[in-house]
Design an enzyme around this catalytic site. Structure first.
Site, PDB file in Angstrom:
ATOM      1  N   HIS A  12      94.579  35.879  43.445  1.00  0.00           N
ATOM      2  CA  HIS A  12      95.033  35.993  42.053  1.00  0.00           C
ATOM      3  C   HIS A  12      96.133  37.040  42.002  1.00  0.00           C
ATOM      4  O   HIS A  12      95.878  38.224  42.245  1.00  0.00           O
ATOM      5  CB  HIS A  12      93.877  36.367  41.141  1.00  0.00           C
ATOM      6  CG  HIS A  12      94.317  36.583  39.722  1.00  0.00           C
ATOM      7  ND1 HIS A  12      94.975  35.622  38.993  1.00  0.00           N
ATOM      8  CD2 HIS A  12      94.225  37.667  38.906  1.00  0.00           C
ATOM      9  CE1 HIS A  12      95.249  36.081  37.787  1.00  0.00           C
ATOM     10  NE2 HIS A  12      94.808  37.331  37.719  1.00  0.00           N
ATOM     11  N   ASP A  14      98.500  39.086  40.032  1.00  0.00           N
ATOM     12  CA  ASP A  14      99.111  39.765  38.898  1.00  0.00           C
ATOM     13  C   ASP A  14     100.466  40.274  39.367  1.00  0.00           C
ATOM     14  O   ASP A  14     100.551  41.102  40.271  1.00  0.00           O
ATOM     15  CB  ASP A  14      98.242  40.929  38.438  1.00  0.00           C
ATOM     16  CG  ASP A  14      96.871  40.458  37.974  1.00  0.00           C
ATOM     17  OD1 ASP A  14      96.812  39.701  36.995  1.00  0.00           O
ATOM     18  OD2 ASP A  14      95.865  40.844  38.606  1.00  0.00           O
ATOM     19  N   ASP A 124      92.284  34.435  34.349  1.00  0.00           N
ATOM     20  CA  ASP A 124      92.055  35.808  33.888  1.00  0.00           C
ATOM     21  C   ASP A 124      92.701  36.072  32.538  1.00  0.00           C
ATOM     22  O   ASP A 124      92.952  37.220  32.190  1.00  0.00           O
ATOM     23  CB  ASP A 124      92.594  36.796  34.924  1.00  0.00           C
ATOM     24  CG  ASP A 124      92.017  38.193  34.756  1.00  0.00           C
ATOM     25  OD1 ASP A 124      90.954  38.322  34.135  1.00  0.00           O
ATOM     26  OD2 ASP A 124      92.649  39.157  35.227  1.00  0.00           O
ATOM     27  N   HIS A 349      99.576  38.259  31.703  1.00  0.00           N
ATOM     28  CA  HIS A 349      98.590  38.898  30.841  1.00  0.00           C
ATOM     29  C   HIS A 349      98.573  40.426  30.974  1.00  0.00           C
ATOM     30  O   HIS A 349      98.359  41.120  29.974  1.00  0.00           O
ATOM     31  CB  HIS A 349      97.192  38.316  31.077  1.00  0.00           C
ATOM     32  CG  HIS A 349      96.828  38.128  32.504  1.00  0.00           C
ATOM     33  ND1 HIS A 349      97.173  37.010  33.218  1.00  0.00           N
ATOM     34  CD2 HIS A 349      96.143  38.909  33.371  1.00  0.00           C
ATOM     35  CE1 HIS A 349      96.715  37.109  34.446  1.00  0.00           C
ATOM     36  NE2 HIS A 349      96.086  38.265  34.568  1.00  0.00           N
TER      37      HIS A 349
END
Length: 888
Positions: A12, A14, A124, A349
């Protein structure tokens, strides 16, 4: 029956979070390099899921452009699985259109590489929008996957009296319009298969627990193991670990899998009782602490800038560029794609939520500025082309024509201010200042504003200045000059959707404008302000009076960028009863404006204990810090503006914040008590309950909004609008509290990451508004509240002939119960695309769209070409895209 364990390798990613962007970026380069190595040297390593976002491909090639062909081969060979989005956004803190463009751009980019994964991937996101099922279906998605929003109970612990629980990790998700899509909940998070042991004893301990956890929630014999987590380096020996698992557990088949294969297998074996969840998934039935909704008030300046750039691109620049294409035959696809990608790079996000380290958010402001300047350039070029095509020879030769555009898909009224160049002196052989003083000495002439019929139009002069400027001709060197500029203010009344009207400034003696109202009053509202700051508003249109409408409160915040946690003293400081100084700023026939000033004495920060609690990574709910006993002033200057004929009272509050660790809210009193309220969300106006679930423990219930929220009944209602103030809360079923500042000193989450800039010290200005509806006009006021975010657009013109009428409605849209979110040209083509959604989740409505009698067709968010004539019935909560073929 033998069960299959699907192990999907991923990380994941980010893009930026607890380290600056380039720190994450360099680790991404290493991850890709490792992927190439393992794919080349380990035939047992079958595939890798690239986290649902194509931007990682761009980021890698920015450093390693020579490896493009290697990447293309991995995608073609279905080893590297990409798409469908450009970035992993936050649903609620970006606009409806930005959510749609993320999928549109992501899929478009994916198809350049190969085949995208048809999975709406929200691992997420901090809550999931209620229109996701409809949007994903329009995007041809087969399923969605998410990690938040639904509480799983396990098939032996069935809960039947809650709406947002599921006994399985496989669920049907029904959207606001009734669209259903199959969904996968990461019940054991997207890291449940991370770092699989390749040694016997460790593998047994690992799999005994992990298999039991997965089987607790799985509805089929296909178990999902997500082999990765945030920024996780790839597990190079995963093939060895899988082989060992197959040896140790003969009743299971362990495979290195991918989402297309997993979804196909799960769908083929689903039971009938998997259940359905409906609408927004925002962890409504958890304890309420980790919904992460308070990210909507972290670093509010980011949200304000984001709204400004979104509005520029989707509600100003694209409509004008669409019109200008009729002149040029060319739509600036590449420039607009570049601007959108720049903007969307701020939409992950952890980025738009404001929950990263300080350097990340400084970089975001540069991206916002970049996207804005591209938007401004394309807007100005469109205006230039449209101006050349206007027929303005109806105006006198010596006049100064100017054009006013309504780029919104609804009829619109309001004030417009236009800066008109009256006279210029180019730089010449004289010293520049001589030209300047010549214009100054001439002064401002007497002027009139006339329409195309030559009739005088009511107006006010706002200012007159001599300023330096320059032209950049397309075929010559730059040309500097000084010019006299006269700024005039007009009242535009009921200007049709997507239209323009031309006026001109001419010499003449103006008639003075007079107003029939004194004080802060017009035909719609009467506002009174006491010397203690009590604001009473009479809604003259609907015959209701609202008393003590607005006050402010301040509370200590010992939480973090993700979560508000009130200081342990639990006290609120309010502006109620404080002395208020009221100053008149404008009192003309077209605008009334006053300034109310109040000073609250608030603690300068939290007490010293908070620093210790932060550094010791004391969980936010366990903190005991109170506020400092030292008080400092927080002076709130609130400008209230009432325009002629407007039913909306606008507010602008300014303050110089020098306090830390606190939250400030503007609290509106509706004088009603209702169990639910309405709020604009993503392609819907959602009805939300005021009460929390029985499992909720958080003393607060923060919510997300787009442009407005409303406390409303069948008879009347109060609508509170905002610009970039996305956090609100309904208090006691009566008060709507909008957060206008929240300052915290740390990022939060899994460690101690200080964020001094998240205290947002210094000058702040926030904008919001209030209006009131009656029995049958609620949607009119919702639309009007959306409309105040976008000004009328103006440009000066010359007197010449042209093919465009000086006054014209480009596109007719009659949809009083719907809102138009987009007018643009089809990606890579020139067909016109119009998008709108039904403001009601309960009732269908009728829409009428007309473009010079052209046959119109229904399309989708992906702008698919169909031969289905557009349907004038817009179903409840429906999102509709209409295609207008380019026949020119």
């Amino acid at each position: 029956m033998k069960k299959t364990v699907h192990i999907i390798s991923h990380s994941h990613w980010d893009r930026e979070w607890y380290m600056p962007y380039e720190q994450h970026h360099m680790r991404l380069i290493e991850l890709f390099d490792d992927l190439f190595d393992v794919f080349e040297n380990d035939p047992g390593y079958k595939s890798y899921h690239l986290d649902g976002q194509t931007i990682s491909l761009d980021d890698y090639l920015e450093v390693r452009p020579e490896n493009r062909e290697k990447l293309e081969k991995l995608v073609r060979d279905k080893k590297l699985f990409i798409g469908p989005f450009y970035i992993l956004q936050d649903d609620f803190l970006i606009s409806a259109e930005a959510n749609a463009r993320n999928m549109l751009v992501g899929l478009d980019e994916s198809y350049k590489w190969g085949e995208p994964v048809k999975l709406g991937y929200f691992p997420d996101t901090f809550g999931n929008m209620g229109q996701a099922p409809q949007m994903m279906k329009q995007g041809n998605m087969d399923a969605v996957a998410y990690g938040r929003g639904v509480k799983t109970t396990g098939f032996n612990n069935v809960v039947v009296d809650e709406d947002y629980t599921s006994k399985y990790s496989e669920i049907n998700w029904e959207g606001a319009d009734g669209t259903e899509i199959f969904s996968i909940l990461f019940a054991n998070w997207y890291s449940n298969g991370n770092e699989i042991p390749a040694e016997r004893e460790a593998a047994i301990a690992f799999w005994d627990k992990k298999l039991a956890d997965a089987e607790r929630y799985a509805s089929t014999p296909h178990l999902l193991m997500m082999n990765g987590v945030d920024h996780q380096p790839i597990q190079k020996d995963v093939a060895k670990a899988i082989a060992l698992a197959n040896e140790l557990y003969p009743d299971y088949e362990f495979v290195h899998s991918n989402f297309p294969d997993y979804i196909e297998a799960v769908k083929a074996t689903l039971p009938e009782d998997i259940g359905t969840v409906k609408g927004e998934l925002t962890s409504q039935e958890t304890d309420g602490w980790y919904t992460l909704a308070n990210t909507s008030s972290s670093r509010i300046y980011l949200k304000q800038e984001n709204v400004a750039v979104q509005n520029l691109l989707e509600r100003i620049t694209e409509p004008l560029a669409t019109i200008a294409t009729d002149v040029t035959g060319h739509y600036p696809h590449e420039m607009l794609r570049y601007a959108w990608k720049k903007l969307m790079q701020n939409h992950p996000h952890d980025s738009i939520c404001g929950c990263g380290v300080d350097s990340i958010h400084r970089g975001m402001m540069t991206r916002f500025e970049d996207a804005k300047q591209v938007g401004n350039f394309v807007r100005d070029e469109a205006l230039r082309h449209i101006e050349t095509a206007l027929n303005t020879d109806v105006f006198p030769e010596a006049s100064r024509p100017f054009v006013v555009f309504n780029t919104e898909g609804q009829e619109k009224s309001g004030l417009v201010e236009v800066e008109v160049e009256w006279e210029r002196i180019p730089f010449n052989d004289r010293k520049p200042q001589e030209n300047y003083y010549e214009l100054v000495e001439k002064g401002t002439p007497d002027v009139l504003v006339i329409n195309e019929s030559g009739k005088s139009v009511p107006f006010e002069i706002v200012s007159s200045d001599v300023k330096y400027n320059y032209d950049l001709p397309k075929d010559a060197f730059r040309k500097p000059h000084f010019a006299r500029y006269i700024t005039v203010r007009l009242n535009m009344t009921m200007m049709p959707s997507f239209s323009w009207e031309t006026f001109a400034l001419v010499e003449g003696k103006p008639e003075p404008l007079t107003s029939s109202f004194e004080g802060l009053e017009n035909a719609s509202l009467r506002v009174s302000i006491s010397n203690t700051g009590q604001i009473d508003i009479e809604d003259k249109v609907h015959g209701h009076t609202y008393e003590d409408v607005l006050y402010f409160d301040d509370a200590g915040d010992i939480g973090n960028e993700y979560i508000f946690k009130q200081s342990h003293d639990g006290t609120f400081i309010t502006s109620k009863g404080l002395d208020a100084t009221v100053t008149v700023l404008d009192d003309t026939a077209l605008v009334k404006r006053v300034k109310m000033t109040q000073t609250m004495m608030i603690p300068e920060a939290a007490e010293d204990l908070l620093k210790i609690e932060q550094e010791s990574v004391t969980e936010m709910r366990e903190r005991l810090s109170k506020r400092s006993t030292k008080l400092i002033p927080l002076t709130l200057e609130t400008m209230m503006t009432l325009e002629a004929d407007s039913p909306i009272l606008k507010f602008e509050t300014r303050f110089n914040n020098q306090a830390k660790d606190h939250r400030v809210r503007a609290i509106f009193n509706s004088s009603m008590s209702v169990p639910t309220h309405e709020s604009e969300s993503i392609y819907e106006v959602v009805t939300r309950p005021n009460a929390v679930s029985k499992s909720w423990q958080n003393p607060t219930n923060p919510q997300h909004q787009q442009a407005f929220s409303a406390i409303t009944t069948d008879e009347k209602g109060m609508i509170v609008g905002n610009t970039g103030l996305h956090e609100y809360e309904v208090l006691d079923n009566q008060y709507l509290a909008v957060t206008i500042h929240r300052g915290t000193g740390e990022m939060g989450d899994w460690g101690y990451f200080p964020t001094p800039e998240a205290q947002v010290l210094g000058e702040t200005t926030v904008s919001y508004a209030v209006s009131f509806h009656g029995r049958d006009d609620k949607h009119d006021y919702y639309r009007a509240m959306k409309g105040i975010q976008v000004p009328f657009i103006t440009t000066q013109a010359a007197v010449h002939s042209g093919t465009f009428a000086s006054k014209h409605q480009y596109l007719v849209v009659d949809a009083p119960d719907a809102y138009v979110t987009s007018l643009k040209r089809k990606e890579h083509e020139t067909d016109i695309m119009v998008r709108l959604f039904n403001l009601s989740n309960d009732d269908a409505t009728t829409i009428h769209v007309d473009f010079e009698g052209t046959q119109l067709y229904d399309s989708s968010l992906l702008e698919i070409v169909t031969d289905k004539p557009y349907d004038t019935t817009l179903k409840a909560a429906e999102i509709r895209t209409i295609r207008i073929p380019d026949v020119k």
